[in-house]
Write an enzyme that holds these catalytic residues in place. Structure first.
Site, PDB file in Angstrom:
ATOM      1  N   HIS A 186     -42.234   6.563  23.446  1.00 16.59           N
ATOM      2  CA  HIS A 186     -42.821   6.997  24.718  1.00 16.59           C
ATOM      3  C   HIS A 186     -44.302   7.311  24.535  1.00 16.59           C
ATOM      4  CE1 HIS A 186     -38.702   7.750  26.015  1.00 16.59           C
ATOM      5  NE2 HIS A 186     -39.138   8.031  27.232  1.00 16.59           N
ATOM      6  N   ASN A 217     -43.188   8.010  15.043  1.00 15.49           N
ATOM      7  CA  ASN A 217     -42.555   8.575  16.241  1.00 15.49           C
ATOM      8  C   ASN A 217     -41.791   9.852  15.946  1.00 15.49           C
ATOM      9  OD1 ASN A 217     -41.524   8.761  18.873  1.00 15.49           O
ATOM     10  ND2 ASN A 217     -39.756   7.462  18.380  1.00 15.49           N
ATOM     11  N   ASP A 310     -65.272  11.256  20.112  1.00 13.84           N
ATOM     12  CA  ASP A 310     -66.306  10.226  19.945  1.00 13.84           C
ATOM     13  C   ASP A 310     -65.800   9.041  19.125  1.00 13.84           C
ATOM     14  OD1 ASP A 310     -68.376  11.325  21.409  1.00 13.84           O
ATOM     15  OD2 ASP A 310     -69.229  12.418  19.711  1.00 13.84           O
ATOM     16  N   GLU A 313     -63.465   6.903  20.986  1.00 13.17           N
ATOM     17  CA  GLU A 313     -64.248   6.081  21.915  1.00 13.17           C
ATOM     18  C   GLU A 313     -64.854   4.877  21.191  1.00 13.17           C
ATOM     19  OE1 GLU A 313     -67.005   8.815  23.751  1.00 13.17           O
ATOM     20  OE2 GLU A 313     -65.576   9.277  25.365  1.00 13.17           O
ATOM     21  N   GLN A 329     -69.600  16.736  27.556  1.00 14.71           N
ATOM     22  CA  GLN A 329     -68.952  15.699  26.734  1.00 14.71           C
ATOM     23  C   GLN A 329     -69.571  15.659  25.336  1.00 14.71           C
ATOM     24  OE1 GLN A 329     -67.918  11.645  28.244  1.00 14.71           O
ATOM     25  NE2 GLN A 329     -68.726  12.367  30.183  1.00 14.71           N
TER      26      GLN A 329
HETATM   27 MN    MN Z   1     -41.574   9.622  20.848  1.00 15.50          MN
HETATM   28 MN    MN Z   2     -66.613  10.455  26.878  1.00 16.73          MN
END
Ligand code: MN
Ligand code: MN
Length: 335
Positions: A186, A217, A310, A313, A329
């Site tokens: 999930h 998991n 960061d 990203e 940010q």
């Molecule tokens: Mn899970």
């Molecule tokens: Mn950002």
């Protein structure tokens, strides 16, 4: 100190300049001391070609280390992982504004309805971006707080998404994971949606599921989910969570079908810890960021995979928390 500044007002300026000097020293240490700050998170432990969303990022890691430390350039031609998409990651243009509470702090990839590989699905319990080419999600975003918690049992009704995906999209079936060696993992946890049976059931749609190494998991990923839930249940915190996957470890699927599901090389999660649901994010708001290998060779402790927003990203090309002001940010995403 107080008395000194009263007697010599200039001393205040002196103090200020000391503070500035210290700030400069600290920021320089950070820039030179943390060589990894501009690299994808895998650079901290182990990188494989399956851990990168683009060739350019693999090349950055290759260039950052002497000798080919991670074996990204097996043919020794100076190019890392040539089979990966060459292009730099680019963000889709923002074409849609959402009112979803799960996207209050931004839509990480500007997902909407025009790019099938960045296709936005909004539901009452969560929002997510789905990828038609990979037959799996890119990221999901959701609120996790006491409003969503109750005593509903895990519904366990894994099923194709159906109406969430337009015509022309392959509907991933629970059977596509059979004998794959991977868990049906999930992204939005079943355990975060236990107030209403319907909300819980919506976490079992295959668009919220990805091929997840079971040691991941059932190991650090689950520990982190539980850690977050404890913050909600024991401390009354209100979480804002974004989780996603990237990289390509190969495909799984039903042998009789052409459509396959991409197995991600990495899984990541960002948890913003708010005191109250309606709170804004400030420079002091705690943010937890992790990025882990989707592998059975994994540390049990999720803390081993802490990183910065960061760097997630950098690895994904997304802009996380984009609805938060740039200066906030800058603070919360680098620490
Ligand atoms: Mn899970
Ligand atoms: Mn950002």
């Amino acid at each position: 100190m107080q008395r000194l500044t009263n007697v010599y007002p200039q001393f205040r300026w002196f103090k200020l300049s000391i503070a500035t000097l210290i700030a400069i020293i600290i920021s320089t240490c950070d820039a030179t001391g943390n060589l990894y700050a501009s690299l994808p998170p895998c650079a901290d432990s182990y990188c494989d070609c399956s851990d990168f969303a683009s060739q350019a990022l693999a090349q950055d890691v290759l260039n950052a280390f002497e000798d080919d430390y991670y074996g990204l350039d097996k043919d020794g031609n100076g190019q890392a992982c040539e089979h990966l998409p060459q292009t730099d990651l680019t963000l889709d243009r923002a074409t849609y504004f959402s009112n979803s509470e799960h996207l209050t702090f931004g839509n990480p990839s500007n997902a909407a309805q025009d790019n099938p590989d960045n296709f936005l699905i909004e539901r009452e319990p969560y929002a997510l971006s789905y990828n038609k080419a990979r037959n799996v999600l890119n990221w999901a975003s959701w609120r996790a707080d006491q409003r969503w918690l109750g005593s509903v049992d895990r519904q366990n009704d894994f099923r194709p998404d159906g109406g969430g995906l337009p015509k022309g999209f392959y509907q991933v079936m629970p059977g596509d994971y059979r004998r794959s060696g991977y868990d049906r993992g999930h992204m939005v946890p079943s355990g975060d949606r236990t107030l209403a049976p319907r909300d819980n059931s919506l976490t079992f749609l295959m668009t919220n599921i990805f091929p997840q190494a079971s040691a991941n998991n059932r190991g650090p990923w689950r520990e982190l989910e539980q850690y977050g839930r404890d913050l909600v249940q024991q401390q009354g915190k209100a979480l804002y969570v974004i989780g996603g996957i990237y990289g390509d470890k190969g495909k799984i699927g039903d042998q009789r079908k052409a459509e396959k599901v991409t197995v991600p090389g990495r899984v990541w999660k960002v948890i913003v810890v708010l005191d109250h649901v309606e709170d804004d994010i400030t420079p002091r708001t705690p943010v937890i960021a992790v990025d882990m290998p989707n592998s059975d060779r994994i540390e049990a402790d999720w803390q081993a995979y802490r990183t910065t927003v960061d760097r997630i990203e950098i690895a994904t090309g997304y802009d996380l928390l984009s609805a938060v002001s740039e200066d906030i940010q800058a603070v919360i995403e680098s620490r």
